[in-house]
Scaffold this motif. Structure first.
Motif, PDB file in Angstrom:
ATOM      1  N   TYR A  10      -1.469  -6.048   6.118  1.00 23.64           N
ATOM      2  CA  TYR A  10      -0.477  -6.397   5.105  1.00 23.64           C
ATOM      3  C   TYR A  10      -1.122  -7.089   3.899  1.00 23.64           C
ATOM      4  N   ALA A  11      -2.442  -7.083   3.848  1.00 26.78           N
ATOM      5  CA  ALA A  11      -3.130  -7.731   2.723  1.00 26.78           C
ATOM      6  C   ALA A  11      -2.875  -6.988   1.423  1.00 26.78           C
ATOM      7  N   ASN A  12      -2.890  -5.655   1.486  1.00 25.63           N
ATOM      8  CA  ASN A  12      -2.648  -4.823   0.315  1.00 25.63           C
ATOM      9  C   ASN A  12      -2.394  -3.398   0.800  1.00 25.63           C
ATOM     10  N   PRO A  13      -1.888  -2.524  -0.062  1.00 19.72           N
ATOM     11  CA  PRO A  13      -1.565  -1.155   0.372  1.00 19.72           C
ATOM     12  C   PRO A  13      -2.765  -0.393   0.930  1.00 19.72           C
ATOM     13  N   ARG A  14      -3.950  -0.634   0.373  1.00 19.43           N
ATOM     14  CA  ARG A  14      -5.121   0.097   0.863  1.00 19.43           C
ATOM     15  C   ARG A  14      -5.473  -0.328   2.287  1.00 19.43           C
ATOM     16  N   ALA A  15      -5.364  -1.635   2.559  1.00 16.14           N
ATOM     17  CA  ALA A  15      -5.637  -2.132   3.904  1.00 16.14           C
ATOM     18  C   ALA A  15      -4.630  -1.559   4.900  1.00 16.14           C
ATOM     19  N   PHE A  16      -3.374  -1.441   4.476  1.00 14.24           N
ATOM     20  CA  PHE A  16      -2.361  -0.874   5.360  1.00 14.24           C
ATOM     21  C   PHE A  16      -2.674   0.598   5.647  1.00 14.24           C
ATOM     22  N   TYR A  17      -3.089   1.321   4.612  1.00 19.98           N
ATOM     23  CA  TYR A  17      -3.483   2.726   4.806  1.00 19.98           C
ATOM     24  C   TYR A  17      -4.631   2.805   5.820  1.00 19.98           C
ATOM     25  N   GLY A  18      -5.666   1.960   5.623  1.00 24.07           N
ATOM     26  CA  GLY A  18      -6.813   1.991   6.517  1.00 24.07           C
ATOM     27  C   GLY A  18      -6.443   1.665   7.950  1.00 24.07           C
ATOM     28  N   ASP A  65      -2.817  14.035   7.732  1.00 23.12           N
ATOM     29  CA  ASP A  65      -1.468  14.087   8.293  1.00 23.12           C
ATOM     30  C   ASP A  65      -1.305  15.312   9.187  1.00 23.12           C
ATOM     31  N   GLY A  66      -1.835  16.453   8.740  1.00 26.50           N
ATOM     32  CA  GLY A  66      -1.743  17.663   9.539  1.00 26.50           C
ATOM     33  C   GLY A  66      -2.524  17.563  10.833  1.00 26.50           C
ATOM     34  N   LEU A  67      -3.710  16.990  10.757  1.00 27.06           N
ATOM     35  CA  LEU A  67      -4.561  16.877  11.941  1.00 27.06           C
ATOM     36  C   LEU A  67      -4.029  15.863  12.942  1.00 27.06           C
ATOM     37  N   LEU A  68      -3.423  14.795  12.442  1.00 32.77           N
ATOM     38  CA  LEU A  68      -2.980  13.704  13.312  1.00 32.77           C
ATOM     39  C   LEU A  68      -1.497  13.789  13.655  1.00 32.77           C
ATOM     40  N   GLY A  69      -0.836  14.815  13.137  1.00 34.32           N
ATOM     41  CA  GLY A  69       0.579  14.987  13.431  1.00 34.32           C
ATOM     42  C   GLY A  69       1.448  13.854  12.932  1.00 34.32           C
ATOM     43  N   SER A  70       1.123  13.330  11.758  1.00 33.70           N
ATOM     44  CA  SER A  70       1.837  12.155  11.247  1.00 33.70           C
ATOM     45  C   SER A  70       2.790  12.493  10.103  1.00 33.70           C
ATOM     46  N   GLY A  71       3.228  13.751  10.050  1.00 34.24           N
ATOM     47  CA  GLY A  71       4.184  14.135   9.012  1.00 34.24           C
ATOM     48  C   GLY A  71       3.603  13.957   7.626  1.00 34.24           C
ATOM     49  N   GLU A  72       4.249  13.137   6.802  1.00 35.49           N
ATOM     50  CA  GLU A  72       3.730  12.814   5.471  1.00 35.49           C
ATOM     51  C   GLU A  72       3.430  11.321   5.351  1.00 35.49           C
ATOM     52  N   HIS A  73       3.221  10.689   6.504  1.00 35.70           N
ATOM     53  CA  HIS A  73       3.033   9.235   6.539  1.00 35.70           C
ATOM     54  C   HIS A  73       1.849   8.788   5.685  1.00 35.70           C
ATOM     55  N   LEU A  74       0.678   9.369   5.917  1.00 32.29           N
ATOM     56  CA  LEU A  74      -0.508   8.968   5.164  1.00 32.29           C
ATOM     57  C   LEU A  74      -0.406   9.370   3.700  1.00 32.29           C
ATOM     58  N   GLN A  75       0.257  10.470   3.423  1.00 33.06           N
ATOM     59  CA  GLN A  75       0.429  10.884   2.027  1.00 33.06           C
ATOM     60  C   GLN A  75       1.278   9.866   1.259  1.00 33.06           C
ATOM     61  N   ARG A  76       2.327   9.354   1.899  1.00 34.61           N
ATOM     62  CA  ARG A  76       3.167   8.353   1.237  1.00 34.61           C
ATOM     63  C   ARG A  76       2.395   7.050   1.025  1.00 34.61           C
ATOM     64  N   LEU A  77       1.635   6.654   2.050  1.00 38.07           N
ATOM     65  CA  LEU A  77       0.832   5.438   1.913  1.00 38.07           C
ATOM     66  C   LEU A  77      -0.258   5.621   0.860  1.00 38.07           C
ATOM     67  N   CYS A  78      -0.771   6.839   0.754  1.00 35.14           N
ATOM     68  CA  CYS A  78      -1.810   7.129  -0.240  1.00 35.14           C
ATOM     69  C   CYS A  78      -1.276   6.904  -1.644  1.00 35.14           C
ATOM     70  N   ARG A  79      -0.081   7.391  -1.910  1.00 32.56           N
ATOM     71  CA  ARG A  79       0.493   7.215  -3.244  1.00 32.56           C
ATOM     72  C   ARG A  79       0.665   5.743  -3.581  1.00 32.56           C
ATOM     73  N   LEU A  80       1.015   4.949  -2.588  1.00 34.16           N
ATOM     74  CA  LEU A  80       1.161   3.505  -2.796  1.00 34.16           C
ATOM     75  C   LEU A  80      -0.201   2.854  -3.020  1.00 34.16           C
ATOM     76  N   ALA A  81      -1.196   3.274  -2.231  1.00 30.64           N
ATOM     77  CA  ALA A  81      -2.526   2.656  -2.294  1.00 30.64           C
ATOM     78  C   ALA A  81      -3.281   3.028  -3.554  1.00 30.64           C
ATOM     79  N   ARG A  82      -2.878   4.099  -4.200  1.00 35.43           N
ATOM     80  CA  ARG A  82      -3.584   4.555  -5.385  1.00 35.43           C
ATOM     81  C   ARG A  82      -3.048   3.944  -6.676  1.00 35.43           C
ATOM     82  N   THR A  83      -2.094   3.037  -6.568  1.00 34.13           N
ATOM     83  CA  THR A  83      -1.594   2.339  -7.752  1.00 34.13           C
ATOM     84  C   THR A  83      -2.735   1.568  -8.395  1.00 34.13           C
TER      85      THR A  83
END
Length: 281
Positions: A10-18, A65-83
């Motif tokens: 919860y330190a920042n969006p990138r840490a949450f993505y990682g 997301d495709g490989l890990l079966g996580s829907g669009e979870h990482l894609q959504r977090l990516c958009r947040l982390a790339r701010t």
């Protein structure tokens, strides 16, 4: 590759993505290398994402997301982390500059950002965004000035800059502003042992990077990368073959440029010329 480390997700969006990428990978029973192979990248690359040391990429997030079966979870977090405060096309390169042990820049028409004065940066920004509000311009300039603080860090990178002689002649912001800018470049190269400046003179004729703006970055723990820029767009280059081609072109430009000593003399002379023009006006 980067060893797994405990992150506050919860330190920042990138840490949450990682943290989420690591959780999903471990739940799938995959090592960083195994996931990297399936995503057509290296395990080191996966490790950098998990350690929050690299901004996630949209394309690889879609693949993960495709490989890990996580829907669009990482894609959504990516958009947040790339701010980012800088232009989206430059954000990845700006981040990499913070980690680089050496940065080599070539610019055909302007002084590179890390050596720009506030007045010069403001003139360039206003020219690029003629209809923007003063507040927008101020934010752009403030961000560019913050980038320049990299040279004041405890372990600054070696900065090697080649500018075409045209960059010394175009009176960006007027005679006073360009004179101050060139004096600043001169003083930085004199005062900072890790800053080297060369001028590619008109007499050099055509060179491989003549119409380009290029940045090469080298790291202690990762392969080199390059960044190329045009008006309102830019591209981070990590393909090893293309980075090597750009590096070779940079070496040719360096060989065609004036020596650092002769370059500083020309920069000082150009600054005096602009200062004289300012006085006459």
């Amino acid at each position: 590759m980067p060893l797994p480390k405990d992150l506050d997700p919860y330190a920042n969006p990138r840490a949450f993505y990682g943290a989420e990428l690591r959780r999903l990978r471990e739940a799938a029973g995959l090592s960083q290398n195994e996931l990297g192979e399936r995503a057509f990248c290296s395990g080191t690359y996966i490790g950098l994402f998990e350690a929050a040391e690299r901004r996630p990429q949209e394309e690889i997030s879609r693949a993960l997301d495709g490989l890990l079966g996580s829907g669009e979870h990482l894609q959504r977090l990516c958009r947040l982390a790339r701010t980012s405060k800088v232009a989206g096309y430059f954000a990845d390169a700006a981040e990499l500059q913070q980690r680089a042990v050496s940065i080599a820049e070539y610019s055909s028409m302007v002084v590179p950002g890390l050596l720009q004065t506030e007045s010069y940066a403001r003139a360039l920004t206003r020219a690029a965004h003629p209809y923007a509000s003063d507040n927008v311009i101020d934010n752009h300039v403030r961000t560019r000035m913050e980038r320049g603080l990299l040279l004041d860090s405890p372990t600054p990178p070696v900065l090697w800059v080649i500018v075409h002689e045209a960059a010394l002649r175009v009176p960006v912001g007027g005679a006073t502003v360009i004179a101050e800018q060139l004096d600043h470049v001169h003083s930085q190269a004199v005062a900072r042992p890790r800053v080297v400046v060369q001028v590619l003179p008109y007499s050099a004729g055509a060179t491989p990077l003549l119409h380009s703006a290029v940045t090469l970055m080298h790291f202690s723990d990762a392969p080199p990368a390059a960044y190329t820029e045009a008006a309102y767009s830019g591209q981070l280059v990590e393909d090893s073959g293309l980075v090597e081609q750009i590096s070779s072109a940079y070496d040719l430009a360096r060989a065609s440029a004036l020596s650092p000593e002769a370059s500083l003399s020309l920069i000082k002379s150009a600054a005096k010329g602009h200062a004289s023009d300012a006085h006459l006006s």
